[in-house]
Design an enzyme around this catalytic site. Structure first.
Site, mmCIF file in Angstrom:
data_model
loop_
_atom_site.group_PDB
_atom_site.id
_atom_site.type_symbol
_atom_site.label_atom_id
_atom_site.label_comp_id
_atom_site.label_asym_id
_atom_site.label_seq_id
_atom_site.Cartn_x
_atom_site.Cartn_y
_atom_site.Cartn_z
ATOM 1 N N LYS A 1 10.997 18.475 9.101
ATOM 2 C CA LYS A 1 9.838 19.088 8.424
ATOM 3 C C LYS A 1 8.637 19.165 9.380
ATOM 4 O O LYS A 1 8.007 20.201 9.520
ATOM 5 C CB LYS A 1 9.436 18.279 7.163
ATOM 6 C CG LYS A 1 10.573 18.091 6.173
ATOM 7 C CD LYS A 1 10.135 17.316 4.937
ATOM 8 C CE LYS A 1 9.744 15.862 5.216
ATOM 9 N NZ LYS A 1 10.850 15.000 5.657
ATOM 10 N N ARG B 1 6.627 14.511 -3.338
ATOM 11 C CA ARG B 1 7.809 13.675 -3.137
ATOM 12 C C ARG B 1 8.360 13.141 -4.448
ATOM 13 O O ARG B 1 9.375 12.445 -4.441
ATOM 14 C CB ARG B 1 7.417 12.482 -2.280
ATOM 15 C CG ARG B 1 7.817 12.591 -0.828
ATOM 16 C CD ARG B 1 7.327 11.337 -0.162
ATOM 17 N NE ARG B 1 8.128 10.964 0.951
ATOM 18 C CZ ARG B 1 7.887 11.319 2.202
ATOM 19 N NH1 ARG B 1 6.876 12.111 2.480
ATOM 20 N NH2 ARG B 1 8.645 10.877 3.166
ATOM 21 N N ARG C 1 13.914 8.781 17.588
ATOM 22 C CA ARG C 1 12.539 9.299 17.629
ATOM 23 C C ARG C 1 11.584 8.245 18.180
ATOM 24 O O ARG C 1 11.683 7.060 17.871
ATOM 25 C CB ARG C 1 12.088 9.711 16.223
ATOM 26 C CG ARG C 1 10.636 10.175 16.227
ATOM 27 C CD ARG C 1 10.240 10.850 14.943
ATOM 28 N NE ARG C 1 10.374 9.989 13.792
ATOM 29 C CZ ARG C 1 10.165 10.394 12.551
ATOM 30 N NH1 ARG C 1 9.835 11.650 12.322
ATOM 31 N NH2 ARG C 1 10.288 9.567 11.548
ATOM 32 N N ARG D 1 8.393 4.191 15.423
ATOM 33 C CA ARG D 1 7.730 3.968 14.134
ATOM 34 C C ARG D 1 8.384 2.786 13.434
ATOM 35 O O ARG D 1 9.596 2.629 13.482
ATOM 36 C CB ARG D 1 7.891 5.225 13.253
ATOM 37 C CG ARG D 1 6.668 6.111 13.243
ATOM 38 C CD ARG D 1 6.898 7.448 12.595
ATOM 39 N NE ARG D 1 7.362 7.412 11.223
ATOM 40 C CZ ARG D 1 7.466 8.499 10.443
ATOM 41 N NH1 ARG D 1 7.133 9.682 10.907
ATOM 42 N NH2 ARG D 1 7.907 8.391 9.217
ATOM 43 N N ARG E 1 14.678 4.567 3.026
ATOM 44 C CA ARG E 1 13.975 5.852 2.850
ATOM 45 C C ARG E 1 14.929 6.920 2.324
ATOM 46 O O ARG E 1 14.553 7.750 1.503
ATOM 47 C CB ARG E 1 13.359 6.309 4.187
ATOM 48 C CG ARG E 1 12.115 5.511 4.555
ATOM 49 C CD ARG E 1 11.772 5.648 6.021
ATOM 50 N NE ARG E 1 11.361 6.974 6.410
ATOM 51 C CZ ARG E 1 11.371 7.420 7.669
ATOM 52 N NH1 ARG E 1 11.797 6.626 8.652
ATOM 53 N NH2 ARG E 1 10.970 8.633 7.950
HETATM 54 P P1 AP5 Z 1 10.784 15.387 12.284
HETATM 55 O O1 AP5 Z 1 10.373 16.821 12.424
HETATM 56 O O2 AP5 Z 1 9.820 14.342 12.691
HETATM 57 O O3 AP5 Z 1 11.348 15.140 10.809
HETATM 58 P P2 AP5 Z 1 10.562 14.941 9.452
HETATM 59 O O4 AP5 Z 1 11.380 15.637 8.402
HETATM 60 O O5 AP5 Z 1 9.133 15.356 9.579
HETATM 61 O O6 AP5 Z 1 10.741 13.365 9.324
HETATM 62 P P3 AP5 Z 1 9.746 12.196 8.936
HETATM 63 O O7 AP5 Z 1 10.498 10.935 9.235
HETATM 64 O O8 AP5 Z 1 8.426 12.341 9.604
HETATM 65 O O9 AP5 Z 1 9.625 12.453 7.423
HETATM 66 P P4 AP5 Z 1 9.396 11.461 6.301
HETATM 67 O O10 AP5 Z 1 9.323 12.441 5.192
HETATM 68 O O11 AP5 Z 1 10.311 10.354 6.086
HETATM 69 O O12 AP5 Z 1 8.105 10.700 6.802
HETATM 70 P P5 AP5 Z 1 6.575 10.847 6.411
HETATM 71 O O13 AP5 Z 1 5.796 10.663 7.632
HETATM 72 O O14 AP5 Z 1 6.335 12.053 5.564
HETATM 73 O O15 AP5 Z 1 12.151 15.213 13.091
HETATM 74 C C1 AP5 Z 1 12.767 13.945 13.228
HETATM 75 C C2 AP5 Z 1 13.401 13.829 14.627
HETATM 76 O O16 AP5 Z 1 14.447 14.792 14.736
HETATM 77 C C3 AP5 Z 1 12.412 14.140 15.765
HETATM 78 O O17 AP5 Z 1 12.644 13.252 16.828
HETATM 79 C C4 AP5 Z 1 12.731 15.600 16.151
HETATM 80 O O18 AP5 Z 1 12.480 15.841 17.500
HETATM 81 C C5 AP5 Z 1 14.218 15.687 15.814
HETATM 82 N N1 AP5 Z 1 14.599 17.028 15.328
HETATM 83 C C6 AP5 Z 1 13.880 17.828 14.482
HETATM 84 N N2 AP5 Z 1 14.557 18.982 14.227
HETATM 85 C C7 AP5 Z 1 15.734 18.889 14.924
HETATM 86 C C8 AP5 Z 1 16.869 19.756 15.058
HETATM 87 N N3 AP5 Z 1 16.939 20.947 14.439
HETATM 88 N N4 AP5 Z 1 17.899 19.343 15.829
HETATM 89 C C9 AP5 Z 1 17.848 18.103 16.464
HETATM 90 N N5 AP5 Z 1 16.796 17.258 16.382
HETATM 91 C C10 AP5 Z 1 15.750 17.633 15.617
HETATM 92 O O19 AP5 Z 1 6.394 9.574 5.433
HETATM 93 C C11 AP5 Z 1 6.390 8.250 5.898
HETATM 94 C C12 AP5 Z 1 6.077 7.292 4.751
HETATM 95 O O20 AP5 Z 1 4.751 7.570 4.230
HETATM 96 C C13 AP5 Z 1 6.989 7.425 3.508
HETATM 97 O O21 AP5 Z 1 8.177 6.678 3.650
HETATM 98 C C14 AP5 Z 1 6.050 6.877 2.397
HETATM 99 O O22 AP5 Z 1 5.979 5.477 2.419
HETATM 100 C C15 AP5 Z 1 4.693 7.429 2.799
HETATM 101 N N6 AP5 Z 1 4.435 8.754 2.199
HETATM 102 C C16 AP5 Z 1 4.275 9.935 2.881
HETATM 103 N N7 AP5 Z 1 4.074 10.943 2.025
HETATM 104 C C17 AP5 Z 1 4.112 10.418 0.773
HETATM 105 C C18 AP5 Z 1 4.004 10.979 -0.530
HETATM 106 N N8 AP5 Z 1 3.817 12.291 -0.715
HETATM 107 N N9 AP5 Z 1 4.116 10.134 -1.593
HETATM 108 C C19 AP5 Z 1 4.287 8.814 -1.424
HETATM 109 N N10 AP5 Z 1 4.408 8.211 -0.213
HETATM 110 C C20 AP5 Z 1 4.325 9.012 0.882
#
Ligand code: AP5
Length: 218
Positions: free
Chosen positions: A13, A88, A127, A160, A171
């Protein structure tokens, strides 16, 4: 353009949101990035969120909804935005509908990026990010410098806390239980597009552009 990127942790994402932001000049709003900044700055919200995030659980809906409403009122969101990591839960999605109705503009498009659990574990365990500016590295795709110092801001490059194997598992469980029901929620509203996230980054981005441009024309 009001876009939601939906998908499991590590689906890509954030990677796609950055590319969309550069191409269409609309801001990426990542609730994860906003929360990590609050944690770094040890704000009241950051202190509350830190443990929850380290456990791989979700921060309460009311906190997230307030944060999003404030962010969407900023002038840079006037012509659209990309929501990355929000909503979410069903209550967050319902809250978003109310916020957009209050803003007088509801043109949501939802793109779900789907990836297998095995690939998610592989991506997240490889990552690394800059502890200061958040720049993303990946031990396989885009390795960090050997000295683990960020070339952009000089910050230390780290893993992270929630990218450790046990937390990734948690997660994923939370995603299946609390976030996956949003697929049906948006499908029923006729707003959902699903794409295969197992392909190369550029191929996925081209498909996203096709969807966005077809929506612009209609
Ligand atoms: P990346 O693009 O970073 O993936 P992502 O989907 O953004 O993953 P995140 O881990 O950041 O998402 P998340 O939803 O768990 O975390 P968030 O920060 O929102 O890609 C991942 C890796 O893959 C990278 O190294 C990239 O280079 C590689 N990659 C990407 N595309 C690729 C491809 N096509 N092929 C190969 N490799 C690829 O949330 C963190 C925490 O915050 C949550 O657990 C929760 O506690 C809290 N939180 C955040 N938002 C909320 C909410 N709305 N409500 C409640 N709690 C929340």
């Amino acid at each position: 353009m009001q876009l939601i990127l939906l998908g499991a942790p590590g689906a890509g994402k954030g990677t796609q949101a950055k590319k969309i932001m550069e191409t269409y000049h609309i801001p990426q709003i990542s609730t994860g990035d906003i929360l990590r900044k609050e944690v770094r700055e040890k704000t009241e919200l950051g202190l509350k969120a830190k443990d929850i995030m380290e456990r791989g659980e979700l921060v309460p809906d009311d906190i997230i909804l307030k944060m999003i409403e404030k962010r969407l009122q900023q002038p840079d969101c006037q012509n659209g935005f990309i929501l990355d990591g929000f909503p979410r839960t069903i209550p967050q999605a319902e809250g978003l509908e109310q916020i957009l109705d209050r803003m007088g503009k509801n043109q949501l498009i939802v793109i779900e990026i789907s990836v297998s659990d095995e690939e998610i574990i592989r991506r997240l365990s490889n990552r690394r990010i800059c502890s200061i500016c958040g720049k993303d590295f990946n031990l396989i795709l885009n390795p960090p410098p050997v000295d683990m110092i960020c070339p952009v801001c000089g910050g230390k490059i780290i893993q992270r806390d929630d990218d450790k194997p046990e937390t990734i598992k948690k997660r994923l469980e939370v995603y299946r239980k609390q976030t996956e029901p949003l697929i049906k929620f948006y499908q029923q509203k006729g707003k959902l597009f699903r794409i295969d996230g197992l392909r190369p980054i550029e191929t996925i981005f081209n498909q996203i552009k096709e969807i966005l441009e077809s929506q612009n024309r209609s």
